[in-house]
Design an enzyme around this catalytic site. Structure first.
Site, PDB file in Angstrom:
ATOM      1  N   TYR A 134      -3.056 -32.731  35.910  1.00 42.84           N
ATOM      2  CA  TYR A 134      -2.563 -32.706  37.406  1.00 42.84           C
ATOM      3  C   TYR A 134      -1.548 -31.754  37.501  1.00 42.84           C
ATOM      4  O   TYR A 134      -0.570 -31.750  38.526  1.00 42.84           O
ATOM      5  CB  TYR A 134      -1.654 -33.987  37.222  1.00 42.84           C
ATOM      6  CG  TYR A 134      -2.913 -35.426  37.358  1.00 42.84           C
ATOM      7  CD1 TYR A 134      -3.891 -35.419  36.973  1.00 42.84           C
ATOM      8  CD2 TYR A 134      -2.238 -36.425  38.483  1.00 42.84           C
ATOM      9  CE1 TYR A 134      -4.817 -36.618  37.352  1.00 42.84           C
ATOM     10  CE2 TYR A 134      -2.969 -37.648  38.292  1.00 42.84           C
ATOM     11  CZ  TYR A 134      -4.346 -37.580  37.907  1.00 42.84           C
ATOM     12  OH  TYR A 134      -5.007 -38.665  38.221  1.00 42.84           O
ATOM     13  N   LYS A 201      -7.949 -38.779  23.871  1.00 40.37           N
ATOM     14  CA  LYS A 201      -9.390 -38.457  23.299  1.00 40.37           C
ATOM     15  C   LYS A 201      -9.448 -37.098  22.612  1.00 40.37           C
ATOM     16  O   LYS A 201     -10.224 -36.276  23.014  1.00 40.37           O
ATOM     17  CB  LYS A 201     -10.163 -38.499  24.423  1.00 40.37           C
ATOM     18  CG  LYS A 201     -11.669 -38.848  24.266  1.00 40.37           C
ATOM     19  CD  LYS A 201     -12.527 -39.233  25.389  1.00 40.37           C
ATOM     20  CE  LYS A 201     -14.157 -39.180  25.117  1.00 40.37           C
ATOM     21  NZ  LYS A 201     -14.518 -40.181  24.390  1.00 40.37           N
ATOM     22  N   ASP A 234     -11.523 -44.342  26.152  1.00 37.53           N
ATOM     23  CA  ASP A 234     -12.899 -45.107  26.498  1.00 37.53           C
ATOM     24  C   ASP A 234     -12.742 -46.557  25.877  1.00 37.53           C
ATOM     25  O   ASP A 234     -12.961 -47.500  26.579  1.00 37.53           O
ATOM     26  CB  ASP A 234     -14.082 -44.342  26.414  1.00 37.53           C
ATOM     27  CG  ASP A 234     -14.049 -43.629  24.887  1.00 37.53           C
ATOM     28  OD1 ASP A 234     -13.132 -43.626  24.259  1.00 37.53           O
ATOM     29  OD2 ASP A 234     -15.162 -42.884  24.437  1.00 37.53           O
ATOM     30  N   ASP A 258      -2.863 -42.622  34.855  1.00 37.53           N
ATOM     31  CA  ASP A 258      -3.313 -42.980  36.142  1.00 37.53           C
ATOM     32  C   ASP A 258      -4.207 -43.977  36.313  1.00 37.53           C
ATOM     33  O   ASP A 258      -4.086 -45.064  36.883  1.00 37.53           O
ATOM     34  CB  ASP A 258      -3.690 -41.521  37.107  1.00 37.53           C
ATOM     35  CG  ASP A 258      -3.669 -41.843  38.418  1.00 37.53           C
ATOM     36  OD1 ASP A 258      -3.176 -42.839  38.987  1.00 37.53           O
ATOM     37  OD2 ASP A 258      -3.938 -40.814  39.166  1.00 37.53           O
TER      38      ASP A 258
END
Ligand code: NAD
Length: 372
Positions: A134, A201, A234, A258
């Site tokens: 972002y 991740k 995940d 988010d």
């Protein structure tokens, strides 16, 4: 260093009030009324931002809005519309950037009476607000910069970027990771939480998410009183839908934060009850997670509870903990009674027994008066 329960502000508190647009002014009015009923003396400094401000002052975010927050240290804000296209910069994003409100705090707590598949959820999402994908480092398809970056990639033995690709860069810095993880641990300590889970991740993004974890591990060592764990994003999404009650404070880079904050809002009844705050080292802006819901503007229809719960967070932040507890209890009582709630909290959206924004405020005030 961040302060999560201020001691430097004294009553009467001077607080910036940004009602916003769309349904913002209605939910703000309802929230101001319940705050008044808590008895906490607040002098509001009302400031306008968004399209209304553009028409009147030539800017969607006039400098005096920023000055007011800098001076008062605390603001309560309604949602502000970001029209699509037309180069209209989001006021919400600009406010967070210009005031360096780097931590987005979104509690997801289940209250008895809320229609949800889950009970006993009490998770707080702490999302980094400024960087990651972002950061705004983006190139459209065909931009010559992409070719330059592609050449650097091939020189480093990586695959070239396809010629028909757009490019967004993911940036995770050591300093900003450190301060958001610090913030998460300070939050846990201040609010008596037991565990912080860092979510990223790093098995795939070794140099960005890997850095985030490395920093998080280091920061965690300074908080031996709080449990620390790591979870791949995940797996985290699956764990949250299977056993959300097992999680406490989650700290995440911007994009994962988010997505997971919406997921968590969905676990506990949705946007109508999802509060939020954007907090920096010395300033804080409290606002509901939801947007301006413009199609309902002026109809006395939408749920003011997300903004009321944001006001509960604000009261805790300024040190008015007892008043915060009372207001939270009063809103929770109205939810549990299920009578004076808006359409989104009814089994069917067209339920004729749903009440309006302002009647919810009346019901909350009624409970507060009964407590006196
Ligand atoms: P939205 O949150 O306004 O609406 C999404 C859905 O939730 C709609 O169906 C809406 O009716 C419903 N909803 C929202 N608030 C509700 C409430 N309090 N009670 C009951 N139902 C509620 O999201 P959107 O439609 O994507 O965005 C509308 C505008 O708000 C856009 O311009 C967007 O940029 C802006 N926005 C502002 C903020 C902010 O000010 N922080 C946040 C998100 C979106």
């Amino acid at each position: 260093m961040v302060t999560l329960q201020r001691r430097d502000l004294t009553p009467p508190y001077r607080i910036t009030l940004i009602p916003g647009d769309g349904t913002g002014p209605e939910i703000t009015e309802a929230t101001v009324r319940v705050l008044e009923a808590t008895g906490v003396p607040i002098q509001w400094e009302v400031k306008e931002a968004g399209i209304g401000a553009l028409e009147k002052y030539g800017s969607v975010l006039p400098e005096d809005v920023l000055e007011s927050v800098r001076k008062n240290k605390v603001a309560l804000k309604g949602p502000i519309t970001t029209p699509r296209g037309g180069g209209f910069r989001s006021v919400n994003v600009a406010l967070r950037k210009l005031l360096d409100l780097y931590a987005c705090v979104r509690p997801a707590k289940w209250y008895k009476g809320v229609r949800s598949r889950y009970e006993n959820v009490d998770v707080v999402i702490i999302r980094e607000n400024h960087e990651d994908l972002y950061a705004g480092l983006e190139f459209p398809k065909g931009d010559p910069a992409i070719r330059v970056i592609s050449e650097l990639c091939t020189q480093a033995g990586m695959e070239p970027i396809p010629e028909d690709a757009g490019l967004s860069l993911k940036v995770i810095s050591e300093k900003r990771s450190e301060r958001i993880v610090h913030f998460a641990f300070e939050y846990a300590r201040t609010y008596g939480r037991r565990k912080v889970t860092a979510v990223a991740k790093d098995n795939i993004m070794k140099y960005t998410d890997g850095l985030f974890y490395a920093v998080a591990r280091r920061v965690a060592e300074g908080y031996p009183d709080i449990q620390y764990e790591e979870m791949l994003v995940d797996n985290m999404t699956m764990q949250l839908v299977q056993r959300p009650e097992a999680y406490d404070v989650l700290v995440l880079p911007n994009l994962y934060g988010d997505i997971l904050s919406d997921l968590c809002a969905g676990l506990v009844g949705g946007l109508g009850v999802a509060p939020g705050a954007n907090i920096g080292d010395d300033l804080a802006v409290f606002e509901p997670v939801h947007g301006s819901a413009p199609k309902y503007a002026g109809q006395n229809k939408v749920n003011p509870m997300a903004m009321m719960f944001s006001a509960v967070m604000m009261l805790r932040y300024i040190g008015e903990v007892a008043a915060a507890d009372r207001l939270e209890y009063a809103i929770a009582t109205v939810i549990a009674e299920g009578k004076y709630v808006t359409y989104d909290m009814k089994p069917h959206r067209d339920d004729p027994t749903a009440v309006g924004t302002s009647q919810v405020a009346d019901a909350v005030i009624d409970v507060l008066r009964r407590l006196d």
